[in-house]
Enzyme design. Structure first.
Site, mmCIF file in Angstrom:
data_model
loop_
_atom_site.group_PDB
_atom_site.id
_atom_site.type_symbol
_atom_site.label_atom_id
_atom_site.label_comp_id
_atom_site.label_asym_id
_atom_site.label_seq_id
_atom_site.Cartn_x
_atom_site.Cartn_y
_atom_site.Cartn_z
ATOM 1 N N ASN A 7 -7.528 4.660 -34.371
ATOM 2 C CA ASN A 7 -8.077 5.519 -34.407
ATOM 3 C C ASN A 7 -8.855 5.741 -35.846
ATOM 4 O O ASN A 7 -8.727 5.394 -37.114
ATOM 5 C CB ASN A 7 -7.568 6.689 -34.672
ATOM 6 C CG ASN A 7 -8.286 8.330 -34.708
ATOM 7 O OD1 ASN A 7 -9.917 8.232 -34.473
ATOM 8 N ND2 ASN A 7 -7.547 9.857 -34.796
ATOM 9 N N ARG A 91 -9.104 5.029 -30.116
ATOM 10 C CA ARG A 91 -9.671 6.567 -29.914
ATOM 11 C C ARG A 91 -11.148 6.620 -30.061
ATOM 12 O O ARG A 91 -11.618 6.248 -31.052
ATOM 13 C CB ARG A 91 -8.833 7.851 -30.640
ATOM 14 C CG ARG A 91 -8.947 8.641 -30.867
ATOM 15 C CD ARG A 91 -8.685 10.166 -31.431
ATOM 16 N NE ARG A 91 -8.913 11.695 -30.919
ATOM 17 C CZ ARG A 91 -8.182 12.280 -31.552
ATOM 18 N NH1 ARG A 91 -8.015 12.296 -32.990
ATOM 19 N NH2 ARG A 91 -9.381 13.481 -31.184
ATOM 20 N N HIS A 180 -11.730 16.668 -27.962
ATOM 21 C CA HIS A 180 -10.110 17.359 -27.546
ATOM 22 C C HIS A 180 -9.664 17.272 -26.517
ATOM 23 O O HIS A 180 -8.256 17.574 -25.963
ATOM 24 C CB HIS A 180 -9.846 18.314 -27.904
ATOM 25 C CG HIS A 180 -9.575 19.038 -29.572
ATOM 26 N ND1 HIS A 180 -10.025 19.824 -29.528
ATOM 27 C CD2 HIS A 180 -9.791 18.309 -30.763
ATOM 28 C CE1 HIS A 180 -10.195 20.392 -31.519
ATOM 29 N NE2 HIS A 180 -10.066 19.009 -32.064
ATOM 30 N N ARG A 241 -15.226 25.317 -39.533
ATOM 31 C CA ARG A 241 -16.722 25.453 -38.668
ATOM 32 C C ARG A 241 -16.605 27.689 -38.239
ATOM 33 O O ARG A 241 -15.958 27.429 -37.707
ATOM 34 C CB ARG A 241 -16.550 24.207 -37.840
ATOM 35 C CG ARG A 241 -16.253 23.426 -37.634
ATOM 36 C CD ARG A 241 -16.203 22.303 -36.546
ATOM 37 N NE ARG A 241 -14.972 21.356 -37.344
ATOM 38 C CZ ARG A 241 -14.512 20.915 -36.223
ATOM 39 N NH1 ARG A 241 -14.336 20.526 -35.051
ATOM 40 N NH2 ARG A 241 -13.387 19.919 -36.388
ATOM 41 N N GLU A 388 -1.531 13.273 -28.614
ATOM 42 C CA GLU A 388 -2.895 12.080 -28.047
ATOM 43 C C GLU A 388 -2.312 10.678 -28.178
ATOM 44 O O GLU A 388 -3.311 9.510 -27.173
ATOM 45 C CB GLU A 388 -4.260 12.089 -28.619
ATOM 46 C CG GLU A 388 -4.295 13.987 -28.267
ATOM 47 C CD GLU A 388 -4.717 14.190 -29.991
ATOM 48 O OE1 GLU A 388 -7.043 14.199 -29.586
ATOM 49 O OE2 GLU A 388 -4.626 14.924 -30.553
#
Ligand code: AMP
Length: 405
Positions: A7, A91, A180, A241, A388
């Site tokens: 990743n 990823r 996601h 965010r 993940e």
């Protein structure tokens, strides 16, 4: 058989070496500050002490070489040589509407990553660098890319289309993509596995609540709506965010504060969310501590977050004409009973009833999963720790038919 899951960020490279036969993690780690001063490789071999190796990785290729050297190191390595790695699973962030599922890496996939630099400006270039670094360091090892947007590509047009002039969707591909996806897919699959039921016929809402948060509506195992949009800024408020706001606020603040587009983006992505609201922290653990000590803005930030997630659950129950299961996952979803309670307490109209005892008992952290709703609840509420990396490793094995070799 071993699969390396990679990743990459713009200046980091995270890795996890998995034995896919028993799905165990042999080692994991991270090279940070690639290309900057004093990069460091942190390596955690299973069952051994963590090692921190100062290095001089100028780019992702050097970082990748270092990861391989570390994995085969006589003292803290976990394999004898590079050939033990059967494949690499990467990823990747943004595959736009061109990538519908995990794919074997080839020139076309790399071109799609490149075409979408604008949609994923921080991640897609880094993902491509990670792939090219692996190609250089391990040229004979097959690779798979698992995109964050892929799982959401089953959304119908009414869910992914914004009410803007249609030409701009056609010209600039401005639409909802969602993120996601690997996490939402993993917890959905795991829920059905746990229940021993097929995905056909179920209506599930998955809440990935972490530093970045997104909610998805999943019918028959397929995503029909999700809260993040063209970028990971839309949806519920997050650590830093802002999530969904009145779009007119953007032009209003640009005028009032004299912000450039870059400054406005930084404000919404890095200075807002629960950090901006509370003035305390983006970390929910700090917010809870502050709220308990009487900090009103921290308490407000938590309320705004819970309320927003609850509204999405209500909206997605409407989108699917019902909901059978709600799943909480990721840092906050797995570990914070008060957030789960704050979200669920306004969902009695859907028949959601959680058990205070079970909710307080399951603080995942260690991979504990389970049901937190009462036996009377019409909706089953579950905590499922996300994984993940495991999903990426499984996709890699499946796509490359490694089990048959
Ligand atoms: P994630 O992005 O999934 O790593 O989630 C990070 C968020 O989870 C932060 O806001 C943390 O405060 C929150 N969190 C709460 N409890 C824990 C815990 N025990 N371990 C890790 N993160 C936690």
């Amino acid at each position: 058989m071993k699969v390396l899951v990679v990743n990459t960020g713009s200046s980091s490279l995270k890795y996890q070496l998995m034995d896919v036969q028993n799905e165990s993690v042999l080692a994991k780690g991270n090279v940070d500050r690639i290309g900057a001063k004093q990069p460091v490789l942190e390596h955690e071999p299973a069952g051994l002490d963590e090692v921190k190796i100062p290095c001089n990785a100028k780019d992702h290729t050097e970082a990748m070489k270092l990861v391989i050297d570390t994995l085969i190191h006589p003292d803290y390595g976990v394999i004898k040589n590079m050939d033990e790695i059967s494949a690499v699973g990467h990823r990747a962030l943004h595959g736009s509407d061109k990538i519908l599922e995990s794919v074997i890496v080839n020139d076309e996939v790399k071109a799609i990553l490149r075409e979408n630099f604008e949609l994923g400006p921080l991640h897609n270039p880094a993902n491509l660098m990670g792939i090219e670094a692996c190609e250089e360091v391990m040229p004979n090892t097959p690779m798979v890319a698992v995109f964050d947007t892929a799982f959401h590509q089953t959304m119908p047009p009414e869910a992914y289309t914004y009410a803007l002039p249609y030409e701009d969707y056609e010209k600039y591909a401005i639409r909802r993509y969602g993120f996601h996806g690997t996490s939402h897919r993993y917890v959905t699959r795991r829920l059905h596995e746990l229940l021993g039921i097929p995905e056909e016929g179920t209506k599930v809402i998955t809440c990935h609540l972490g530093n970045g948060s997104s909610i998805s509506a999943i019918k028959d195992g397929k995503c029909v709506d999700t809260s993040m949009g063209l970028t990971p800024l839309e949806g519920v408020p997050m650590g830093t965010r802002c999530g969904s706001i009145d779009p007119a606020i953007v032009t209003c603040l640009m005028e009032k504060k004299g912000f450039s587009p870059e400054e406005m983006s930084e404000y919404m992505n890095k200075q807002s969310g629960v950090l901006g609201l509370s003035g305390v922290s983006s970390d929910f653990r700090d917010l809870h501590t502050a709220a308990e000590q009487g900090n009103k803005r921290a308490a407000l930030a938590l309320d705004v977050f819970n309320y927003s997630v609850r509204k999405y659950i209500g909206a997605y129950a409407a989108a699917m004409d019902g909901v059978d299961y709600i799943v909480f996952t990721a840092g906050i979803g797995e570990n914070t009973p008060s957030v789960r309670e704050g979200i669920c307490k306004g969902l009695s109209f859907l028949g959601v009833e959680i058990s205070e005892e079970k909710n307080n008992k399951i603080v995942a952290g260690n991979g504990i999963e389970g049901k937190i709703s009462t036996d009377n609840s019409k909706v089953g509420v579950y905590i499922i720790p996300t994984n993940e990396e495991l999903m990426i490793a499984r996709d890699t094995v499946e796509l490359l038919n490694l089990n048959d070799r």
